[in-house]
Design a protein around this motif. Structure first.
Motif, mmCIF file in Angstrom:
data_model
loop_
_atom_site.group_PDB
_atom_site.id
_atom_site.type_symbol
_atom_site.label_atom_id
_atom_site.label_comp_id
_atom_site.label_asym_id
_atom_site.label_seq_id
_atom_site.Cartn_x
_atom_site.Cartn_y
_atom_site.Cartn_z
ATOM 1 N N VAL A 258 0.864 -1.189 0.000
ATOM 2 C CA VAL A 258 0.000 0.000 0.000
ATOM 3 C C VAL A 258 0.900 1.238 0.000
ATOM 4 N N ARG A 259 1.955 1.166 0.778
ATOM 5 C CA ARG A 259 2.869 2.295 0.915
ATOM 6 C C ARG A 259 3.794 2.441 -0.308
ATOM 7 N N THR A 260 4.401 1.346 -0.726
ATOM 8 C CA THR A 260 5.378 1.482 -1.818
ATOM 9 C C THR A 260 4.691 1.890 -3.130
ATOM 10 N N LEU A 261 3.522 1.328 -3.412
ATOM 11 C CA LEU A 261 2.827 1.717 -4.655
ATOM 12 C C LEU A 261 2.446 3.189 -4.607
ATOM 13 N N PHE A 262 2.019 3.649 -3.449
ATOM 14 C CA PHE A 262 1.655 5.062 -3.296
ATOM 15 C C PHE A 262 2.868 5.946 -3.560
ATOM 16 N N LYS A 263 4.004 5.525 -3.003
ATOM 17 C CA LYS A 263 5.218 6.345 -3.178
ATOM 18 C C LYS A 263 5.680 6.360 -4.632
ATOM 19 N N GLU A 264 5.337 5.291 -5.348
ATOM 20 C CA GLU A 264 5.696 5.247 -6.774
ATOM 21 C C GLU A 264 4.677 5.991 -7.625
ATOM 22 N N GLY A 265 3.688 6.612 -6.979
ATOM 23 C CA GLY A 265 2.666 7.349 -7.727
ATOM 24 C C GLY A 265 1.610 6.445 -8.321
ATOM 25 N N ARG A 266 1.589 5.193 -7.855
ATOM 26 C CA ARG A 266 0.551 4.277 -8.337
ATOM 27 C C ARG A 266 -0.404 4.012 -7.182
ATOM 28 N N GLY A 267 -1.178 2.956 -7.259
ATOM 29 C CA GLY A 267 -2.091 2.671 -6.155
ATOM 30 C C GLY A 267 -2.444 1.206 -6.151
ATOM 31 N N ILE A 268 -2.783 0.719 -4.964
ATOM 32 C CA ILE A 268 -3.125 -0.700 -4.838
ATOM 33 C C ILE A 268 -4.604 -0.918 -5.196
ATOM 34 N N ASN A 269 -4.960 -2.116 -5.607
ATOM 35 C CA ASN A 269 -6.375 -2.467 -5.783
ATOM 36 C C ASN A 269 -6.990 -2.664 -4.407
ATOM 37 N N SER A 270 -8.183 -2.134 -4.208
ATOM 38 C CA SER A 270 -8.861 -2.346 -2.926
ATOM 39 C C SER A 270 -10.315 -2.717 -3.153
ATOM 40 N N SER A 271 -10.885 -3.399 -2.160
ATOM 41 C CA SER A 271 -12.326 -3.656 -2.155
ATOM 42 C C SER A 271 -12.990 -2.679 -1.206
ATOM 43 N N VAL A 272 -14.213 -2.288 -1.537
ATOM 44 C CA VAL A 272 -15.001 -1.518 -0.566
ATOM 45 C C VAL A 272 -16.332 -2.220 -0.344
ATOM 46 N N ALA A 273 -16.871 -2.019 0.859
ATOM 47 C CA ALA A 273 -18.186 -2.598 1.155
ATOM 48 C C ALA A 273 -18.867 -1.784 2.249
ATOM 49 N N VAL A 274 -20.169 -1.941 2.300
ATOM 50 C CA VAL A 274 -20.966 -1.235 3.301
ATOM 51 C C VAL A 274 -21.663 -2.281 4.165
ATOM 52 N N PHE A 275 -21.526 -2.135 5.475
ATOM 53 C CA PHE A 275 -22.207 -3.043 6.407
ATOM 54 C C PHE A 275 -23.484 -2.390 6.917
ATOM 55 N N GLN A 276 -23.381 -1.079 7.134
ATOM 56 C CA GLN A 276 -24.525 -0.299 7.606
ATOM 57 C C GLN A 276 -24.482 1.081 6.970
ATOM 58 N N ASP A 277 -25.591 1.492 6.379
ATOM 59 C CA ASP A 277 -25.640 2.813 5.764
ATOM 60 C C ASP A 277 -26.745 3.621 6.426
ATOM 61 N N VAL A 278 -26.333 4.491 7.325
ATOM 62 C CA VAL A 278 -27.319 5.301 8.056
ATOM 63 C C VAL A 278 -27.518 6.639 7.349
ATOM 64 N N THR A 279 -26.436 7.157 6.802
ATOM 65 C CA THR A 279 -26.479 8.512 6.232
ATOM 66 C C THR A 279 -26.848 8.523 4.759
ATOM 67 N N GLY A 280 -26.819 7.382 4.125
ATOM 68 C CA GLY A 280 -27.024 7.339 2.677
ATOM 69 C C GLY A 280 -25.739 7.641 1.921
ATOM 70 N N GLU A 281 -24.691 7.896 2.654
ATOM 71 C CA GLU A 281 -23.427 8.341 2.088
ATOM 72 C C GLU A 281 -22.335 7.270 2.247
ATOM 73 N N ALA A 282 -22.728 6.136 2.856
ATOM 74 C CA ALA A 282 -21.705 5.168 3.278
ATOM 75 C C ALA A 282 -20.807 4.683 2.134
ATOM 76 N N LEU A 283 -21.403 4.330 1.015
ATOM 77 C CA LEU A 283 -20.587 3.795 -0.076
ATOM 78 C C LEU A 283 -19.639 4.852 -0.628
ATOM 79 N N ASN A 284 -20.192 6.039 -0.847
ATOM 80 C CA ASN A 284 -19.365 7.122 -1.368
ATOM 81 C C ASN A 284 -18.202 7.421 -0.423
ATOM 82 N N ARG A 285 -18.513 7.367 0.859
ATOM 83 C CA ARG A 285 -17.484 7.626 1.868
ATOM 84 C C ARG A 285 -16.407 6.535 1.822
ATOM 85 N N ALA A 286 -16.861 5.304 1.684
ATOM 86 C CA ALA A 286 -15.896 4.188 1.629
ATOM 87 C C ALA A 286 -14.971 4.345 0.425
ATOM 88 N N VAL A 287 -15.535 4.736 -0.710
ATOM 89 C CA VAL A 287 -14.710 4.882 -1.918
ATOM 90 C C VAL A 287 -13.723 6.034 -1.720
#
Ligand SMILES: NC(=O)C1=CN([C@@H]2O[C@H](COP(=O)(O)OP(=O)(O)OC[C@H]3O[C@@H](n4cnc5c(N)ncnc54)[C@H](OP(=O)(O)O)[C@@H]3O)[C@@H](O)[C@H]2O)C=CC1
Ligand SMILES: CC(=O)[C@](C)(O)C(=O)O
Ligand SMILES: [Mg+2]
Ligand SMILES: [Mg+2]
Length: 408
Positions: A212-241
């Motif tokens: 996560v760190r080395t790819l960031f320092k190289e100006g790239r980025g790691i693949n990540s998963s996002v998920a929502v367990f509870q969405d109270v605000t309606g904003e949870a997914l956007n926030r996770a991303v």
């Protein structure tokens, strides 16, 4: 909309590799691979028209299944600063992920503090990384009080034991974040049941925190998963991303907490870690029993895999690696691959079941909560280092061209 950046850059990379390939045979293989990338990209272009209301995602065709992919290009730093202008990221725990995600957040200029138990190993490491006690390094409780986004990056075992205390800080208005579905999905085993009035999300980098760190320092980025367990605000997914981008992801895939934890526990026990060590060891042992020298056994098992053939799979796919090897090798590998698949299938089935029914979770909790968990893990990983195969590896690595003889 134009073709996505990663397809363009994959094409560029493949074309570059083709141009640089020294042997004519490899050059034509590379060109073939480059053309395949172009071919794959061409018909996909019209599908990238995402609804204007949802920023930054593209629907891509993964071998016939359409999935959403969020890309970092659509989440520039200024936008992240604006999005998180009222937030304090409280990073609880400073293991591999705490280190990677924390330093990336800090370098991204976001408001981030670290919370770990005082005078533990993580406290020491955080200070080494420039976190300052009283300024941006606190006890877990203090950080959890100050933070608006509580990033639970304690070990999965510690997430469970600390929950009775920590849950007091998880109050309305805060976001509870994990990098794993473990605690929430296996709540019967962990006891982690978040209050109903907070968003609960995850962003799980699909790789080590070190990467996560080395790819960031190289100006790239790691693949990540996002998920929502509870969405109270309606904003949870956007926030996770947005958080996934802020901690250093390049591309972000949607999943669920359950799917994330099942696949993650399964993969790391399988091919990623447990499976590969088991497979390397078995191959090495048979070579040694048949009179091969340690260096020959190691070179033919690990070194060639890691330095030559596996990177080819990573860059261009399994077929490319096969084509880059001799016709003799190809014949045998094509014949033996189904044998290995058949032999491994029941093991993988048993493993998946052991994940799903919570056996793996109970084991991780029991072991991770031992007082001397670090020493115990070290003892077992040191025993791997002490296997003949990896002692040989130490010598072979020292002979690689880039560090010839340095460690001898
Ligand atoms: N490692 C990785 O690359 C990945 C990890 N994840 C997930 O990220 C999360 C964090 O994992 P990782 O970064 O590997 O960290 P670790 O599993 O190595 O956990 C380390 C942290 O937990 C703390 N800790 C352990 N026991 C206790 C306790 N009883 N009380 C308080 N703190 C404790 C440690 O503090 P101390 O030093 O004081 O013991 C340390 O800060 C997990 O959910 C994991 O599954 C997700 C993707 C990849
Ligand atoms: C690095 C990663 O993603 C793992 C293997 O799943 C983990 O460290 O838990
Ligand atoms: Mg993982
Ligand atoms: Mg994992």
């Amino acid at each position: 909309m134009s073709a996505p950046a990663f397809t363009r850059s994959a094409t560029r990379a493949a074309l570059r590799a083709a141009a640089q390939a020294s042997k004519p045979q490899l050059r034509s293989l590379s060109l073939l691979a480059a053309r395949n990338v172009v071919r794959a990209a061409a018909p996909a272009a019209p599908r990238f028209a995402a609804p204007a209301s949802v920023r930054g995602y593209k629907t891509l065709d993964f071998a016939g299944t359409k999935e959403k992919v969020y890309s970092r290009d659509e989440y520039p730093l200024e936008q992240l600063h604006e999005y998180f202008k009222n937030d304090t990221f409280a990073l609880l725990g400073y293991g591999s992920q705490g280190h990677g995600q924390g330093l990336n957040l800090r370098d991204n200029g976001l408001n981030v503090i670290v919370g770990v138990r005082k005078d533990g190993e993580s406290w020491r490491q955080a200070i080494e990384d420039g976190w300052v006690p009283g300024k941006n390094l606190f006890s877990v409780e203090e950080a959890a009080t100050k933070g608006t986004i509580l990033m639970n990056l304690l070990s999965d075992a510690a997430q469970s034991t600390t929950w009775p205390e920590l849950s007091k800080f998880v109050v309305k208005g805060k976001t509870l974040y994990f990098s794993h579905g473990f605690s929430c999905v296996f709540h019967k085993e962990t006891g982690v049941i978040p209050p109903k009035d907070v968003d609960v999300i995850l962003a799980a980098p699909k790789g080590s925190g070190r990467t996560v760190r080395t790819l960031f320092k190289e100006g790239r980025g790691i693949n990540s998963s996002v998920a929502v367990f509870q969405d109270v605000t309606g904003e949870a997914l956007n926030r996770a991303v947005n958080i996934a981008m802020a901690v250093g992801s390049g591309y972000v895939y949607e999943t669920t907490f359950e799917k994330e934890v099942y696949s993650d526990l399964y993969g790391e026990r399988g091919v990623l870690m447990g499976g590969i060590q088991g497979m390397f060891k078995a191959q090495y042992e048979v070579l040694r029993k048949n009179g091969h020298s340690p260096s020959e056994a190691f070179n033919e098992t690990c070194e060639e895999a890691l330095m030559s053939l596996f990177p080819l799979i990573g860059e261009h796919g399994m077929d490319y690696m096969y084509k880059a090897c001799s016709t003799t090798a190809r014949r045998g590998a094509l014949d033996w691959a189904p044998e290995f698949e058949k032999a491994n299938l029941p093991v993988f089935e048993r493993l998946y079941e052991s994940v799903r029914n919570g056996t793996e979770t109970r084991r991780a909790l029991e072991f991770g909560n031992r007082k001397d968990y670090r020493e115990q893990y070290d003892k077992e990983t040191d025993a791997i280092a002490d296997q003949e195969m990896w002692r040989v590896g130490h010598v072979v690595r020292a002979l690689r061209p880039d560090r010839a003889g340095k460690a001898l």
